[in-house]
Design an enzyme around this catalytic site. Structure first.
Site, PDB file in Angstrom:
ATOM      1  N   GLU A  17       0.864  -1.116   0.158  1.00  0.00           N
ATOM      2  CA  GLU A  17      -0.262   0.332  -0.075  1.00  0.00           C
ATOM      3  C   GLU A  17       0.799   1.584  -0.532  1.00  0.00           C
ATOM      4  O   GLU A  17       2.225   1.359   0.616  1.00  0.00           O
ATOM      5  CB  GLU A  17      -0.850  -0.043   0.960  1.00  0.00           C
ATOM      6  N   TYR A  50      -7.076   6.592  -0.353  1.00  0.00           N
ATOM      7  CA  TYR A  50      -7.424   7.581  -1.148  1.00  0.00           C
ATOM      8  C   TYR A  50      -8.284   8.639   0.008  1.00  0.00           C
ATOM      9  O   TYR A  50      -8.269   8.104   0.885  1.00  0.00           O
ATOM     10  CB  TYR A  50      -8.944   7.309  -1.317  1.00  0.00           C
ATOM     11  N   ALA A  52     -10.055  10.958   2.735  1.00  0.00           N
ATOM     12  CA  ALA A  52     -11.315  10.850   3.718  1.00  0.00           C
ATOM     13  C   ALA A  52     -11.511  12.336   3.160  1.00  0.00           C
ATOM     14  O   ALA A  52     -10.490  13.120   3.568  1.00  0.00           O
ATOM     15  CB  ALA A  52     -11.777  10.671   4.756  1.00  0.00           C
ATOM     16  N   ARG A 108     -15.254   3.200   4.134  1.00  0.00           N
ATOM     17  CA  ARG A 108     -16.218   5.247   4.588  1.00  0.00           C
ATOM     18  C   ARG A 108     -15.657   6.146   5.154  1.00  0.00           C
ATOM     19  O   ARG A 108     -15.860   6.853   4.850  1.00  0.00           O
ATOM     20  CB  ARG A 108     -16.887   4.735   6.583  1.00  0.00           C
ATOM     21  N   GLY A 109     -13.678   5.779   5.259  1.00  0.00           N
ATOM     22  CA  GLY A 109     -13.241   7.348   5.715  1.00  0.00           C
ATOM     23  C   GLY A 109     -13.198   7.325   6.764  1.00  0.00           C
ATOM     24  O   GLY A 109     -14.648   7.228   7.942  1.00  0.00           O
ATOM     25  N   ALA A 128     -19.350   1.750   5.067  1.00  0.00           N
ATOM     26  CA  ALA A 128     -19.026   1.260   3.361  1.00  0.00           C
ATOM     27  C   ALA A 128     -20.122   0.749   2.505  1.00  0.00           C
ATOM     28  O   ALA A 128     -19.326   0.006   1.840  1.00  0.00           O
ATOM     29  CB  ALA A 128     -17.664   0.850   3.896  1.00  0.00           C
ATOM     30  N   GLN A 180      -7.049  -4.068   9.177  1.00  0.00           N
ATOM     31  CA  GLN A 180      -6.115  -2.811   9.800  1.00  0.00           C
ATOM     32  C   GLN A 180      -5.040  -3.719  10.495  1.00  0.00           C
ATOM     33  O   GLN A 180      -4.780  -4.660  10.833  1.00  0.00           O
ATOM     34  CB  GLN A 180      -7.299  -1.967  10.952  1.00  0.00           C
TER      35      GLN A 180
HETATM   36  P1  FAD Z   1     -17.469   1.309   7.808  1.00  0.00           P
HETATM   37  O1  FAD Z   1     -17.844  -0.464   7.901  1.00  0.00           O
HETATM   38  O2  FAD Z   1     -18.344   1.579   7.633  1.00  0.00           O
HETATM   39  O3  FAD Z   1     -17.560   1.094  10.110  1.00  0.00           O
HETATM   40  C1  FAD Z   1     -17.502   2.143   9.782  1.00  0.00           C
HETATM   41  C2  FAD Z   1     -17.892   2.116  11.613  1.00  0.00           C
HETATM   42  O4  FAD Z   1     -19.342   2.273  11.767  1.00  0.00           O
HETATM   43  C3  FAD Z   1     -17.971   1.049  12.057  1.00  0.00           C
HETATM   44  O5  FAD Z   1     -17.095   0.949  13.709  1.00  0.00           O
HETATM   45  C4  FAD Z   1     -18.856  -0.178  11.756  1.00  0.00           C
HETATM   46  O6  FAD Z   1     -19.210  -1.439  13.014  1.00  0.00           O
HETATM   47  C5  FAD Z   1     -19.840   0.998  12.443  1.00  0.00           C
HETATM   48  N1  FAD Z   1     -21.049   0.791  11.185  1.00  0.00           N
HETATM   49  C6  FAD Z   1     -21.284   0.133  10.297  1.00  0.00           C
HETATM   50  N2  FAD Z   1     -22.366   0.061   9.027  1.00  0.00           N
HETATM   51  C7  FAD Z   1     -23.434   0.609  10.263  1.00  0.00           C
HETATM   52  C8  FAD Z   1     -25.014   0.743  10.421  1.00  0.00           C
HETATM   53  N3  FAD Z   1     -25.390  -0.195   9.487  1.00  0.00           N
HETATM   54  N4  FAD Z   1     -25.142   1.200  11.789  1.00  0.00           N
HETATM   55  C9  FAD Z   1     -24.172   1.298  12.918  1.00  0.00           C
HETATM   56  N5  FAD Z   1     -22.956   1.319  12.889  1.00  0.00           N
HETATM   57  C10 FAD Z   1     -22.309   0.436  11.631  1.00  0.00           C
HETATM   58  N6  FAD Z   1      -9.310   5.950   5.455  1.00  0.00           N
HETATM   59  C11 FAD Z   1      -9.067   6.899   4.207  1.00  0.00           C
HETATM   60  O7  FAD Z   1      -9.648   8.123   4.863  1.00  0.00           O
HETATM   61  N7  FAD Z   1      -8.460   6.057   3.396  1.00  0.00           N
HETATM   62  C12 FAD Z   1      -7.634   5.238   3.025  1.00  0.00           C
HETATM   63  O8  FAD Z   1      -6.961   5.109   2.103  1.00  0.00           O
HETATM   64  C13 FAD Z   1      -7.945   4.273   3.890  1.00  0.00           C
HETATM   65  N8  FAD Z   1      -7.659   3.189   3.545  1.00  0.00           N
HETATM   66  C14 FAD Z   1      -7.687   1.837   4.728  1.00  0.00           C
HETATM   67  C15 FAD Z   1      -7.529   0.417   4.051  1.00  0.00           C
HETATM   68  C16 FAD Z   1      -7.380  -0.454   5.206  1.00  0.00           C
HETATM   69  C17 FAD Z   1      -7.256  -2.095   5.203  1.00  0.00           C
HETATM   70  C18 FAD Z   1      -7.905  -0.422   6.378  1.00  0.00           C
HETATM   71  C19 FAD Z   1      -8.387  -1.564   7.410  1.00  0.00           C
HETATM   72  C20 FAD Z   1      -8.425   1.342   6.474  1.00  0.00           C
HETATM   73  C21 FAD Z   1      -8.847   2.196   5.814  1.00  0.00           C
HETATM   74  N9  FAD Z   1      -8.421   3.436   5.883  1.00  0.00           N
HETATM   75  C22 FAD Z   1      -8.101   4.708   5.276  1.00  0.00           C
HETATM   76  C23 FAD Z   1      -8.948   3.222   7.391  1.00  0.00           C
HETATM   77  C24 FAD Z   1     -11.214   3.352   7.079  1.00  0.00           C
HETATM   78  O9  FAD Z   1     -11.657   4.735   6.821  1.00  0.00           O
HETATM   79  C25 FAD Z   1     -11.307   3.602   8.508  1.00  0.00           C
HETATM   80  O10 FAD Z   1     -11.068   3.553   9.920  1.00  0.00           O
HETATM   81  C26 FAD Z   1     -12.901   4.282   8.967  1.00  0.00           C
HETATM   82  O11 FAD Z   1     -13.649   4.497  10.905  1.00  0.00           O
HETATM   83  C27 FAD Z   1     -14.094   2.835   8.912  1.00  0.00           C
HETATM   84  O12 FAD Z   1     -13.573   2.739   7.667  1.00  0.00           O
HETATM   85  P2  FAD Z   1     -14.614   0.967   7.337  1.00  0.00           P
HETATM   86  O13 FAD Z   1     -15.053   1.040   5.603  1.00  0.00           O
HETATM   87  O14 FAD Z   1     -14.477  -0.099   7.414  1.00  0.00           O
HETATM   88  O15 FAD Z   1     -16.422   2.449   7.772  1.00  0.00           O
END
Ligand code: FAD
Length: 295
Positions: A17, A50, A52, A108-109, A128, A180
């Site tokens: 990455e 990317y 956020a 989600r970011g 997400a 993560q």
């Molecule tokens: P989600 O899956 O949407 O979850 C976010 C939170 O919301 C979690 O606590 C989840 O339990 C909760 N949730 C989900 N669905 C619901 C629902 N229906 N109701 C209530 N709560 C819910 N960030 C960046 O900005 N740019 C990047 O390029 C980037 N790359 C990453 C790459 C990897 C491999 C990882 C692990 C993380 C990366 N991140 C990046 C960080 C990531 O955006 C953050 O950790 C973010 O807080 C969580 O993203 P997610 O996609 O898991 O979100």
């Protein structure tokens, strides 16, 4: 498609990455580093982060296109809900598709550090899972990864509910999970079992980031809240007399992790490189491999 997914054509996948550099000089340096230091390791793919809020939208695309063109490596674009509405995401996907990029890590970011939580835009995506659904509806041939958190995501302390949310992303069409960073493989193995118990059967790729200095350790703790630093690792770091020694400890620790993960038939290992190559190359060397085809 030589990427992690339901077909498991690359098993295990090895990926790196990078973040998109902000200056022309940084961009040239990264391209050279990838060509000279990473291409010889024959990764399954490389991914570009990317920002956020969409701040790196053009830089992410520019970096993806340059790497694809100049190295021929498969590329994966990270893409976040935060800061993007549906029309913007559709435009990005159209751009990617016409450039032959069909791989997205849907996230989600997070809002920028110190700013209040962002309320989802009514024309955007709250989580997400919504983004995954949108991408798959747009073009089901897109290969879509999602994030997983072996130690738990700080925003959902209820670990049972958290797995339901992860399952939602997979049910929306996610092809694989990339985790993560973590320092204790038991957290990863336990997470994988909990995935299976929740009915999640897509490949789970392990995210690895070697500690390379004391500052880097502090930054990890700040940027990835909730990360568990095992006492054994901290004890070794506290004994080190220089950052060079800290780096050697970090490399050794990560190499042990990767060796154990691969022996346990893990679907893939994803290295968070922070655009540096030395630690990742050293880990490769200490494993006795210099390209992923030998795994
Ligand atoms: P989600 O899956 O949407 O979850 C976010 C939170 O919301 C979690 O606590 C989840 O339990 C909760 N949730 C989900 N669905 C619901 C629902 N229906 N109701 C209530 N709560 C819910 N960030 C960046 O900005 N740019 C990047 O390029 C980037 N790359 C990453 C790459 C990897 C491999 C990882 C692990 C993380 C990366 N991140 C990046 C960080 C990531 O955006 C953050 O950790 C973010 O807080 C969580 O993203 P997610 O996609 O898991 O979100």
């Amino acid at each position: 498609m030589p990427l992690p997914g339901k077909q498991r054509e690359h098993h295990p996948s090895i990926s790196f990455e990078f973040f998109p550099p902000k200056t022309e000089k940084g961009f040239t340096k990264l391209k050279e580093r990838i060509k000279n230091d990473f291409v010889p390791l024959k990764p399954s793919y490389v991914s570009i982060t990317y920002g956020a809020g969409g701040g790196t939208r053009d830089l992410t695309k520019q970096t993806l296109l340059a790497i694809k063109k100049e190295t021929g490596l498969p590329v994966v674009s990270h893409l976040t809900c935060v800061g993007n509405v549906r029309d913007e995401i559709r435009t990005i996907l159209e751009d990617y598709r016409s450039a032959g990029i069909h791989n997205v890590l849907a996230l989600r970011g997070d809002p920028p550090k110190g700013s209040p939580p962002v309320l989802p835009n009514p024309d955007g995506f709250a989580y997400a899972a919504d983004l995954v659904r949108f991408i798959k509806e747009y073009d089901s041939s897109f290969n879509v990864g999602v994030a997983g958190f072996p130690e738990g995501h700080p925003a959902t302390p209820n670990r049972l509910v958290e797995m339901d949310h992860l399952k939602e992303k997979v049910d929306a069409g996610a092809d694989y999970i990339c985790t993560q960073l973590f320092f204790d493989n038991n957290d990863f193995f336990d997470f994988k079992e909990r995935c299976l118990l929740s009915g999640i059967t897509v490949p789970v790729i392990a995210g690895i980031m070697p500690v390379v200095s004391r500052n880097n350790l502090q930054r990890m703790a700040e940027l990835s809240p909730g990360t568990r630093f095992p006492a054994g690792l901290l004890k070794s770091v506290s004994r080190a007399r220089s950052d060079e020694q800290v780096e050697q400890i970090g490399i050794h620790w990560a190499a042990q992790q990767v060796m154990e993960l691969l022996a346990a038939d893990t679907a893939g290992v994803h290295f968070y490189t922070l655009n540096q190559s030395r630690a990742t190359r050293e880990i490769y060397r200490s494993l006795g491999i210099d390209d992923s085809e030998q795994l």
